[in-house]
Design an enzyme around this catalytic site. Structure first.
Site, PDB file in Angstrom:
ATOM      1  N   ASP A 174      15.291  45.127  28.501  1.00 44.01           N
ATOM      2  CA  ASP A 174      16.451  44.423  29.056  1.00 44.01           C
ATOM      3  C   ASP A 174      16.738  43.105  28.341  1.00 44.01           C
ATOM      4  O   ASP A 174      16.889  42.057  28.970  1.00 44.01           O
ATOM      5  CB  ASP A 174      16.242  44.143  30.549  1.00 44.01           C
ATOM      6  N   GLU A 202      25.004  49.720  35.725  1.00 36.17           N
ATOM      7  CA  GLU A 202      24.178  48.533  35.948  1.00 36.17           C
ATOM      8  C   GLU A 202      24.175  47.662  34.696  1.00 36.17           C
ATOM      9  O   GLU A 202      24.814  47.971  33.691  1.00 36.17           O
ATOM     10  CB  GLU A 202      22.745  48.943  36.309  1.00 36.17           C
TER      11      GLU A 202
END
Length: 519
Positions: free
Chosen positions: A21, A183
């Site tokens: 991420d 997301e």
């Protein structure tokens, strides 16, 4: 030294090992990047680079329990998907602590810190991001639809950055292209338009990056007809599960993307498995004539890619990374499991050594054992540590662990057995099954514990300080992979100590730890 034009390629991943991420920002000619850290403390490692390829870890953003509560945090819970931004002399990092399912942000004037205490906006969901618009407005964007009747998708509101107060209502702005799990949103303003980039497909083999744009920050958003702009799904490429990207524009006007991916290893008759975790990759970004970004080569990235105009610096092949614990503080690569107890570890009790005092907590517990570890970053590597440990009570144990989570780990250790003697053991825990595979009597208190890793297995050994290596069994890498162990993290190599249900009376002193990448 700057690389010659003939050698202007770089290697992916640019930050190997469990670094998922990624989020990036640029300040002048300097780049800063953060990644998720889940149940590990300190949280949110922060890196610096001048060329996007060679990264040095500066430290961590979340270094105090008041910023990061991980008590009782289950494996693969904790800190998810941070976003890093810079505005008016301050760095901002916003993230989710999934243990309590709350979003917060901290700020600092220097990336090395100190970072502020958390600011807690009333903002549900996960994967929050911040956008500082040209007109002074600040937007918080995130993933919603986890509670009640709220539809799944990307939500946004205007926020007062000093206090965290929402200035507008929370609004659903896009639900993606129809794939599962929209997301990881980031909002950018480019040439007067707002681009909303998200991840879809779930952080697994169907992962992808999609994008939409609008004349307004709240939409309506027009989906790119060529979505996804990055995916390796249903391909035989060595890099898989690419997604969760962030964009950065260089001083020369070019654009680049950082994103996560995995490097699975094929296991005969068992499919693909990855154990290093989700890693940080880099690819150039081009823009279509219609004004849409394209990541990599038509939405694909490779382990070797052209560097274009990046000012690459040749730092040579990675060498041995040895810590003699002489600095008086833990080096940036080290982590604890959850919030450590002060009485469990010390660099001053025996100067020049890391001393661990085992508690009742073991590696099998969702608590904080006496553990200090670092990520495995290379398929082929050597690991060794020098341990001084004189256990005198049954259950006292210290050693070296290969750790994926509390239910999947291997360890080679010096223990005090029920027979009233010291011995070396090799133990493996695989889910609900665990077994001491090997044991051997060992009379001394000083021992070298080590392993050799390749893409398929870990081969363990031990030695007396002046003796030869004694091979001591092995364990498959695939059994510590995400496909078997589950979760979102990657393998750590760690030093640990435990009393196995009670406090240990014998300190475990680690004189050095060495991690050596192998070709």
């Amino acid at each position: 030294m700057t690389l010659t034009e003939a050698n202007k390629q770089y290697s992916n991943p640019v930050i190997p090992g469990f670094h998922p991420d990624p989020s990036i920002c640029r300040v002048g000619s300097d780049f800063y990047l953060v990644t998720s850290s889940f149940e590990y403390f300190p949280g949110v490692p922060i890196f610096h680079s001048r060329d996007l390829v060679h990264w040095k870890q500066l430290g961590h953003v979340l270094t105090r329990p008041s910023q990061l509560d991980l008590e009782g945090c289950r494996s693969s819970v904790g800190i998810y998907a941070p976003t890093l931004r810079y505005h008016n002399g301050r760095f901002y990092m916003i993230t989710t602590n999934v243990k309590m399912f709350r979003n917060f942000y901290v700020w600092a004037e220097n990336p090395e810190g100190p970072w502020s205490e958390p600011i807690w906006p009333e903002w549900p969901g996960i994967d929050p991001s911040l956008t500082f618009d040209d007109d002074g407005r600040v937007y918080i964007t995130g993933t919603g639809g986890f509670f009640g009747d709220e539809p799944k998708g990307i939500y946004q509101a205007e926020i007062e950055i000093e206090t965290g107060k929402l200035l507008t209502e929370r609004r659903l702005i896009w639900q993606g292209t129809g794939a599962k799990a929209p997301e990881g949103p980031h909002l950018y303003r480019v040439n007067g338009q707002y681009y909303l980039m998200i991840a879809e497909g779930g952080t697994e083999y169907g992962h992808m990056v999609t994008i939409a744009r609008s004349d307004s920050p709240y939409g309506p958003f027009e989906s790119n007809p060529s979505n996804p702009i990055l995916t390796h799904r249903s391909s035989g490429i060595s890099i898989q599960a690419t997604g969760h990207a962030d964009l950065v524009q260089l001083e020369n006007g070019s654009w680049w993307a950082v994103f996560l991916g995995i490097r699975p290893v094929s296991v005969p008759f068992s499919g693909r498995h990855h154990h290093l975790g989700r890693e940080t990759f880099l690819a150039p970004v081009s823009w279509s004539p219609e004004g849409w970004p394209v990541i990599g080569d038509g939405g694909k990235a490779a382990e070797k890619m052209d560097a274009g105009t990046l000012p690459l610096e040749d730092d040579g092949a990675p060498g041995a990374d040895r810590d003699d614990f002489d600095a008086g503080r833990m080096q940036p690569e080290w982590n604890f499991l959850r919030n450590p107890r002060d009485e469990d570890w010390s660099l001053s009790e025996q100067p020049g050594r890391l001393t661990l005092r085992g508690s009742a907590v073991t590696l099998n517990d969702t608590a904080s054992p006496a553990f200090v570890g670092r990520r495995q970053q290379h398929f082929r590597c050597s690991v060794a540590t020098f341990l001084s440990f004189a256990p005198k009570q049954e259950g006292e144990e210290a050693g070296l662990t290969v750790y994926m989570n509390d239910r999947f780990h291997y360890e080679i250790a010096l223990v005090y057995g029920a027979e009233g003697e010291r011995k070396v053991i090799l133990r493996r825990r695989i889910g609900s099954l665990w077994k001491v595979e090997l044991e051997a009597k060992y009379e001394g208190a000083d021992i070298v514990l080590g392993l050799e890793a390749d893409p398929s297995q870990y081969s363990f050994y031990y030695a007396s300080p002046d003796g030869e290596r004694i091979p001591f069994g092995s364990g498959e890498c695939a059994l510590l992979s995400t496909e078997v162990a589950g979760g979102f993290t990657g393998v750590y190599f760690g030093m640990y100590a435990t009393g196995n249900g009670k406090a240990s009376t014998a300190p475990a002193a680690f004189d050095w730890f060495q991690y050596t990448p192998r070709a």
